[in-house]
Each structure stands twice: as C-alpha cells, then as structure tokens.
Design a protein around this motif. Structure first.
Motif, PDB file in Angstrom:
ATOM      1  N   GLY B  29      11.199 -17.525  -9.535  1.00  0.00           N
ATOM      2  CA  GLY B  29       9.820 -17.860  -9.292  1.00  0.00           C
ATOM      3  C   GLY B  29       9.153 -17.453  -8.356  1.00  0.00           C
ATOM      4  N   GLU B  30       9.773 -16.265  -7.553  1.00  0.00           N
ATOM      5  CA  GLU B  30       8.528 -15.649  -6.633  1.00  0.00           C
ATOM      6  C   GLU B  30       8.133 -14.629  -7.028  1.00  0.00           C
ATOM      7  OE1 GLU B  30      10.024 -15.470  -2.133  1.00  0.00           O
ATOM      8  OE2 GLU B  30      10.833 -13.283  -3.122  1.00  0.00           O
ATOM      9  N   ILE B  31       6.828 -14.453  -6.419  1.00  0.00           N
ATOM     10  CA  ILE B  31       6.146 -12.890  -6.641  1.00  0.00           C
ATOM     11  C   ILE B  31       6.360 -12.046  -5.371  1.00  0.00           C
ATOM     12  CG2 ILE B  31       3.823 -11.897  -6.941  1.00  0.00           C
ATOM     13  CD1 ILE B  31       2.643 -14.390  -8.028  1.00  0.00           C
ATOM     14  N   PHE B  32       7.241 -11.102  -5.565  1.00  0.00           N
ATOM     15  CA  PHE B  32       7.640 -10.281  -4.647  1.00  0.00           C
ATOM     16  C   PHE B  32       7.024  -8.759  -4.697  1.00  0.00           C
ATOM     17  CE2 PHE B  32      10.750  -7.302  -2.551  1.00  0.00           C
ATOM     18  CZ  PHE B  32      11.000  -7.834  -1.437  1.00  0.00           C
ATOM     19  N   GLY B  33       6.365  -8.332  -3.506  1.00  0.00           N
ATOM     20  CA  GLY B  33       5.536  -7.126  -3.378  1.00  0.00           C
ATOM     21  C   GLY B  33       6.359  -6.164  -2.809  1.00  0.00           C
ATOM     22  N   MET B 191      -3.418  -3.609  -0.538  1.00  0.00           N
ATOM     23  CA  MET B 191      -3.195  -4.561   0.597  1.00  0.00           C
ATOM     24  C   MET B 191      -3.555  -6.136   0.188  1.00  0.00           C
ATOM     25  SD  MET B 191      -1.059  -3.274   2.569  1.00  0.00           S
ATOM     26  CE  MET B 191      -0.355  -1.689   1.093  1.00  0.00           C
ATOM     27  N   ALA B 192      -4.793  -5.909  -0.477  1.00  0.00           N
ATOM     28  CA  ALA B 192      -5.537  -7.212  -0.679  1.00  0.00           C
ATOM     29  C   ALA B 192      -4.780  -7.843  -1.905  1.00  0.00           C
ATOM     30  CB  ALA B 192      -7.017  -7.055  -1.226  1.00  0.00           C
ATOM     31  N   GLU B 193      -4.293  -7.133  -2.619  1.00  0.00           N
ATOM     32  CA  GLU B 193      -3.590  -7.587  -3.949  1.00  0.00           C
ATOM     33  C   GLU B 193      -2.222  -8.097  -3.520  1.00  0.00           C
ATOM     34  OE1 GLU B 193      -3.309  -5.461  -7.866  1.00  0.00           O
ATOM     35  OE2 GLU B 193      -1.536  -4.749  -7.067  1.00  0.00           O
ATOM     36  N   ALA B 194      -1.573  -7.698  -2.672  1.00  0.00           N
ATOM     37  CA  ALA B 194      -0.120  -8.133  -2.107  1.00  0.00           C
ATOM     38  C   ALA B 194      -0.628  -9.218  -1.376  1.00  0.00           C
ATOM     39  CB  ALA B 194       0.333  -7.089  -1.093  1.00  0.00           C
ATOM     40  N   GLU B 195      -1.594  -9.293  -0.497  1.00  0.00           N
ATOM     41  CA  GLU B 195      -1.894 -10.745   0.319  1.00  0.00           C
ATOM     42  C   GLU B 195      -1.909 -11.903  -0.406  1.00  0.00           C
ATOM     43  OE1 GLU B 195      -3.799  -8.330   4.042  1.00  0.00           O
ATOM     44  OE2 GLU B 195      -3.751 -10.618   4.003  1.00  0.00           O
ATOM     45  N   SER B 196      -2.858 -11.476  -1.702  1.00  0.00           N
ATOM     46  CA  SER B 196      -3.368 -12.489  -2.249  1.00  0.00           C
ATOM     47  C   SER B 196      -2.412 -13.042  -3.318  1.00  0.00           C
ATOM     48  CB  SER B 196      -4.842 -12.457  -2.962  1.00  0.00           C
ATOM     49  OG  SER B 196      -4.593 -11.279  -4.036  1.00  0.00           O
ATOM     50  N   LEU B 197      -1.745 -11.957  -4.057  1.00  0.00           N
ATOM     51  CA  LEU B 197      -0.636 -12.298  -4.919  1.00  0.00           C
ATOM     52  C   LEU B 197       0.726 -12.870  -4.615  1.00  0.00           C
ATOM     53  CD1 LEU B 197      -0.903  -9.994  -8.002  1.00  0.00           C
ATOM     54  CD2 LEU B 197      -0.969 -12.318  -8.046  1.00  0.00           C
ATOM     55  N   CYS B 198       1.326 -12.148  -3.531  1.00  0.00           N
ATOM     56  CA  CYS B 198       2.874 -12.213  -3.164  1.00  0.00           C
ATOM     57  C   CYS B 198       3.312 -13.333  -2.337  1.00  0.00           C
ATOM     58  CB  CYS B 198       3.138 -10.791  -2.551  1.00  0.00           C
ATOM     59  SG  CYS B 198       3.079  -9.540  -3.665  1.00  0.00           S
ATOM     60  N   ASP B 199       4.384 -13.799  -2.615  1.00  0.00           N
ATOM     61  CA  ASP B 199       4.865 -14.906  -1.697  1.00  0.00           C
ATOM     62  C   ASP B 199       5.689 -14.091  -0.777  1.00  0.00           C
ATOM     63  OD1 ASP B 199       4.287 -16.941  -3.602  1.00  0.00           O
ATOM     64  OD2 ASP B 199       5.931 -16.323  -5.029  1.00  0.00           O
ATOM     65  N   ARG B 200       6.138 -13.024  -1.008  1.00  0.00           N
ATOM     66  CA  ARG B 200       6.896 -12.318   0.013  1.00  0.00           C
ATOM     67  C   ARG B 200       6.598 -10.760  -0.319  1.00  0.00           C
ATOM     68  NH1 ARG B 200      12.685 -12.238   1.358  1.00  0.00           N
ATOM     69  NH2 ARG B 200      12.912 -12.471  -1.226  1.00  0.00           N
ATOM     70  N   VAL B 201       6.685  -9.925   0.789  1.00  0.00           N
ATOM     71  CA  VAL B 201       6.423  -8.584   0.492  1.00  0.00           C
ATOM     72  C   VAL B 201       7.811  -7.732   1.351  1.00  0.00           C
ATOM     73  CG1 VAL B 201       4.090  -8.491   0.216  1.00  0.00           C
ATOM     74  CG2 VAL B 201       5.104  -8.191   2.455  1.00  0.00           C
ATOM     75  N   ALA B 202       7.939  -6.430   0.695  1.00  0.00           N
ATOM     76  CA  ALA B 202       8.775  -5.512   1.792  1.00  0.00           C
ATOM     77  C   ALA B 202       8.058  -4.139   1.857  1.00  0.00           C
ATOM     78  CB  ALA B 202      10.088  -5.392   0.919  1.00  0.00           C
ATOM     79  N   ILE B 203       8.355  -3.609   3.040  1.00  0.00           N
ATOM     80  CA  ILE B 203       7.563  -2.504   3.300  1.00  0.00           C
ATOM     81  C   ILE B 203       8.546  -1.395   3.280  1.00  0.00           C
ATOM     82  CG2 ILE B 203       6.348  -1.245   5.005  1.00  0.00           C
ATOM     83  CD1 ILE B 203       4.969  -3.670   6.004  1.00  0.00           C
ATOM     84  N   LEU B 204       8.621  -0.533   2.216  1.00  0.00           N
ATOM     85  CA  LEU B 204       9.396   0.685   2.144  1.00  0.00           C
ATOM     86  C   LEU B 204       8.655   1.834   2.533  1.00  0.00           C
ATOM     87  CD1 LEU B 204      12.358   0.827   0.573  1.00  0.00           C
ATOM     88  CD2 LEU B 204      11.099   1.934  -1.407  1.00  0.00           C
ATOM     89  N   TYR B 205       9.809   2.475   3.410  1.00  0.00           N
ATOM     90  CA  TYR B 205       9.233   3.783   3.877  1.00  0.00           C
ATOM     91  C   TYR B 205      10.505   4.643   4.005  1.00  0.00           C
ATOM     92  CZ  TYR B 205       6.835   7.455   6.849  1.00  0.00           C
ATOM     93  OH  TYR B 205       6.117   8.342   7.438  1.00  0.00           O
ATOM     94  N   GLN B 206      10.475   5.822   3.618  1.00  0.00           N
ATOM     95  CA  GLN B 206      11.480   6.885   3.693  1.00  0.00           C
ATOM     96  C   GLN B 206      12.779   6.264   3.243  1.00  0.00           C
ATOM     97  OE1 GLN B 206      10.955   8.695   7.635  1.00  0.00           O
ATOM     98  NE2 GLN B 206       9.543  10.164   6.914  1.00  0.00           N
ATOM     99  N   GLY B 207      12.664   5.582   2.091  1.00  0.00           N
ATOM    100  CA  GLY B 207      13.806   4.866   1.459  1.00  0.00           C
ATOM    101  C   GLY B 207      14.427   3.818   2.143  1.00  0.00           C
ATOM    102  N   GLN B 208      13.701   3.325   3.107  1.00  0.00           N
ATOM    103  CA  GLN B 208      14.234   2.033   3.737  1.00  0.00           C
ATOM    104  C   GLN B 208      13.498   1.128   3.930  1.00  0.00           C
ATOM    105  OE1 GLN B 208      15.471   4.108   7.543  1.00  0.00           O
ATOM    106  NE2 GLN B 208      17.627   3.806   6.909  1.00  0.00           N
TER     107      GLN B 208
END
Lengths: 235, 281
Positions: B29-33, B191-208
């Motif tokens: 049930g989560e929206i994950f970005g 970013m606005a999309e992520a903030e308005s839609l997502c319950d949680r987000v993960a920031i991925l950079y250089q494979g981590q």
C-alpha cells in the motif's frame, strides 16, 4: 512452458490488423501470385519453375514478413512490452507465426492453382510445404531477432535467401562438383524433389525428403525459441 | 507484509557495479519513490525486480515470491509496468491497443472504458496511436500498464511527457489506485512529484542508496537550523535558531516590523545535491 490459445489468438488478431495497414510489408503477399502468372505464361511444364516459385516465395514472403514483424516489434519496444504481460514466449511466437503461416499457405495455394500445378502426391507436398513454412518462419524469426530496424531485417533475409534458395541452381551455375552433393541435404532441394515427384514414385522417395525437411525445421525452431528468450534478456 | 524486499543486491556489468549492496523493503500500500540521476541504477533495479535481469549477488522478492519468478504468467498478472522501454502499436487505435492487453490479461470488456476514463482519453479511443502527441502516448502506455488493476505498479518517469493538467490527472488516478490497495514503485526526476505523491523515497547515487525515508523525515534530517525573516522595511535576515534570535524576533514583532517569517527547509533536490554533490539530470 504453458501455451494459452486465447493469448496467441489475441496476438494473431493484433498482427493481422497491423499487417493489413502496413502496405510496405503486405505487398509481399502478391509475390508468389505474380511469379505464378509469370511462369504460367512461359508454360506450366517449365522445368524447375514450381520449385523456384515455392522456394523464392518462402523467402520473400514467409521469411521476410516474419523477420519484419519481429524487427518492427523490437524497434518500437512492443516486444518487450508484450514480454511483461502474461503472454509466454510460446504464446507470442505462435501468435506472431500463425499470421505468416496462414498468409504463406494461402498465397502458395493460389499460386499453385494459377500455375495449374498438380502434385504426384498431394499429402506429401502438403506435408513438405507445411514443414517448410514453419522452417522459414523460424529462419525469419532469427533474422528479425538479430535486426535492430525494419531495414536491417529486410537486408538480413538476403543471406538466408542465398543459403536456402540457391542450392537447387548451384550445379547449373558451378558444374556438377562432388562437393556440391552436400547441398542435396538442404531443405530447398528436398522440397523441389517432392514437388517434382515423378508418377510411380516409391514410399522412400517421399520419406527421405520429408525427414530431412523435418530435421531442419525442428533444429531451426528450437534455435529460434532459444534465441528469442536470450535476445530479450538484458544480461 | 513487504511487497518488495531487496537484500544486499549487487549488479555488475563487466567491471562496473551498476548497483552495490542495495537493501530496502516496501510494505503493501505504499507509494515509494526512487530518485536518482540517469545511470544511477534505477532502471537496473526495476529490471531485477521484474526478472528481466538477474542480480550478481543478493536476493530480491516481489509479492512474496523470488524476483526471478516474475516472468511466470501467474506473477505477471499481479504487477504492471511502465518504463521508457514500453511501446505501443502505432498503426492500431488506442482502443485496439487496449483490446490486446484486455485479452492478454483475460479481462471483461468494461475494463477498457474504465481505464480510458482513468487516463482521460475516453473521447480519443478511435484515434490511431501514430497520430497522438507524446503526452497522449504516455497516457495510453500507462493505461496498458494498469488495465488489470495490478497489486504492484512499477512506473519509470510516469509524467515526464505530460503537461501540468494531465500530470495532476494522473496523480489523482495513482492516488485512487493506491487507496484501492496498489503498491506503487516509481522512479522520477521530478522532486515536486516525489514530494506530493510518495510516502517514502530513496535517493540512489552511483549504485548505492544514500538516504531513505519519508520526504518529511528527510527534510527534517537535513534542515538547517536557520529562520528567514523578511522585514517590512525591505531588510531580510537568515538567523540561527538561538535564544538571542527568539528575543530579536519578539522585539521585531512588537514593533510590527515582520513581513514574513519562515524556517529554511530544503527541497528533496537540495538534499540530493547536498548528499551527492551532483544535480539530478
């Protein structure tokens, strides 16, 4: 791997709609009939005519259309989209191949009628043509899988045309060298032998060509299914 | 129950790691970005989760099954996917494209009307796909991905080609799908999309994964302890949150000098730049 006829049928119907609106490819349908009218005017008993008609039609209609259908799906990413639906590899391949099978069988039947061709053994010719259509569909699938665009697919059929249609005329072009005897085992020569079967033939005259064509068909069908699965995996 | 469970997943192409030891889980049930620049490994991860790729190391499960089984027909009935690799049949109409998907998923005919309404394309159903704008194509592709009302939806940049009105329509629809129980895994640059839609987000950079949490939590963690004060005389100050600042603000308030008072909160984009030193491209 499971097969759903419902899903294969849905892909067949979709391909039929696309094919009927794609004039650049659907024009291939008249190739066998054009050749039939050409040879008919030259005389229905023209030596080698029926063999040439069938072999060239199998390349320019069956193989080319299948290669183009697969390549176009790859070019537009629709093959990957299909892969992510419940359709299995076999659903997709059967659905896509069914259209080309029906079109090829229909065009060859009309071309045979136009030429006034009467086989010595109807069932043997039907069996050989059915197997050959499946074989050339598999070859077309392989050509399509190795092509990135429609243009590449059209060009990739040229080597297939050389390999599969040249053997019957090779002795006429290069002389009767012993090494060319190996070409007797190609599906195109075996198909010509069945198409030009003399009256009073023996069972062995039918079985050997049918077995050789079957072997080619089985091998190429397996290769096309395996390649389809590998080419669409991103490893 | 976790709908997606990723444990120490690594994916190596040649001598380069596209993903390095990635772990996270997404409850039902989560929206994950998933946020990250191009080439950060977002698409690789979606491909691993949908069995288009095998991980080099680690394990991933989707909908309670190993991710490697996601190519089975029964599993494919349970998720939908829209990526930049999705395609449409150009010579067919919107309705004919959806009819194919309806039959592949064994759905009733009414599912086409329903999904067309969802993507705001009911009036365009007879239009051929090769006559559609980029935004309309995107909506048709989304319709194909959700026609079977999946339990889990993978979306790769779902509104990248859409104007704000259509984006808002899609957000509304995605929230509706989510309220009905669909878990959504989306990648985005917006970013606005992520903030308005997502319950949680993960920031991925250089494979981590550099950070994971709700947008609110991440902003709180990276908030600078500074207040911005705009005075009625045109002066503006950024002051540290201290007792002295509180006294100063109280004084300005008494004198009626405060025009605007705000905490300085970073956006997700600011957090990303802060953590990676790169801008999202």
């Amino acid at each position: 791997m499971s097969i759903s006829l419902r899903r294969a049928r849905a892909i067949f119907v979709k391909d039929y709609k696309e094919f009927s609106r794609n004039y650049a490819i659907s024009i291939s349908l008249i190739v066998p009939i054009l050749f039939a009218f050409l040879f008919r005017s030259a005389g229905p008993s023209l030596p080698g005519a029926i063999g040439f008609l069938f072999n060239i039609s199998l390349v320019l209609l069956t193989c080319l259309v299948q290669a183009c259908l697969i390549a176009e799906e790859k070019e537009r990413n629709t093959l990957r989209t299909l892969m992510m639906t419940p359709a299995t590899t076999l659903d997709v391949l059967i659905g896509k191949s069914a259209l080309v099978f029906v079109l090829s069988a229909l065009a060859l039947a009309i071309a045979s009628y136009v030429m006034g061709y009467e086989p010595a053994s109807l069932w043997a010719v039907v069996a050989a043509v059915v197997l050959s259509i499946i074989l050339y569909i598999a070859v077309g699938t392989i050509c399509g899988l190795f092509s990135k665009t429609l243009l590449e697919a059209s060009l990739s059929v040229i080597p297939a045309a050389m390999v599969f249609t040249a053997p019957p005329v090779a002795p006429l072009l290069f002389g009767d060298y012993p090494i060319l005897k190996v070409l007797d085992y190609t599906p195109s020569i075996q198909l010509v032998q069945l198409l030009e079967l003399p009256p009073g033939f023996m069972t062995g005259d039918i079985l050997k060509p049918l077995l050789i064509i079957s072997a080619w068909t089985v091998v190429f069908s397996i290769i096309s299914v395996v390649l389809y699965q590998r080419r669409l995996k991103d490893e | 129950m976790a709908v997606i469970q990723v444990e120490h997943v690594r994916k190596r192409f040649g001598n380069k790691d596209a993903l390095e030891d990635v772990s996270f889980s997404i409850p039902k049930g989560e929206i994950f970005g998933f946020l990250g620049p191009s080439g950060s490994g977002k698409t690789t991860l979606i491909k691993i989760l949908t069995a288009q790729l095998n991980p080099t190391d680690g394990q991933a499960s989707v909908l309670g099954q190993p991710a490697t089984t996601m190519q089975q027909s029964a599993q494919k009935m349970r998720f939908g996917i829209l990526t930049d690799n999705s395609g449409l049949y150009e010579r067919l109409t919107i309705e004919e494209n959806l009819e194919l998907f309806r039959q592949l998923y064994s759905l009733p005919k009414s599912s086409i009307d329903k999904v067309l309404q969802f993507v705001n394309l009911s009036g365009e159903r007879k239009k051929k796909v090769n006559r559609l704008s980029k935004g309309m194509r995107q909506r048709v592709m989304l319709a194909c991905a959700i026609i079977h009302e999946p339990e889990l939806l993978f979306l790769d940049e779902p509104t990248s080609a859409l104007d704000p009105v259509n984006s808002a329509h899609i957000y509304k629809g995605l929230r509706y799908l989510n309220e009905k129980g669909t878990t959504i895994f989306l990648t985005t640059h917006d970013m606005a999309e992520a903030e308005s839609l997502c319950d949680r987000v993960a920031i991925l950079y250089q494979g981590q994964i550099q950070a994971i949490g709700s947008p609110k939590e991440l902003k709180k963690q990276h908030r600078e302890n500074v207040v911005r004060v705009d005075l009625t005389n045109g002066e503006a100050y950024e002051l540290p949150v201290t007792e002295g600042t509180a006294d100063q603000i109280a004084d300005w308030m008494k004198r009626g000098l405060i025009d605007r008072l705000a905490t300085k909160e970073p956006s997700l984009g600011d957090i990303f730049i802060q953590m990676t030193g790169s801008e999202l491209l």
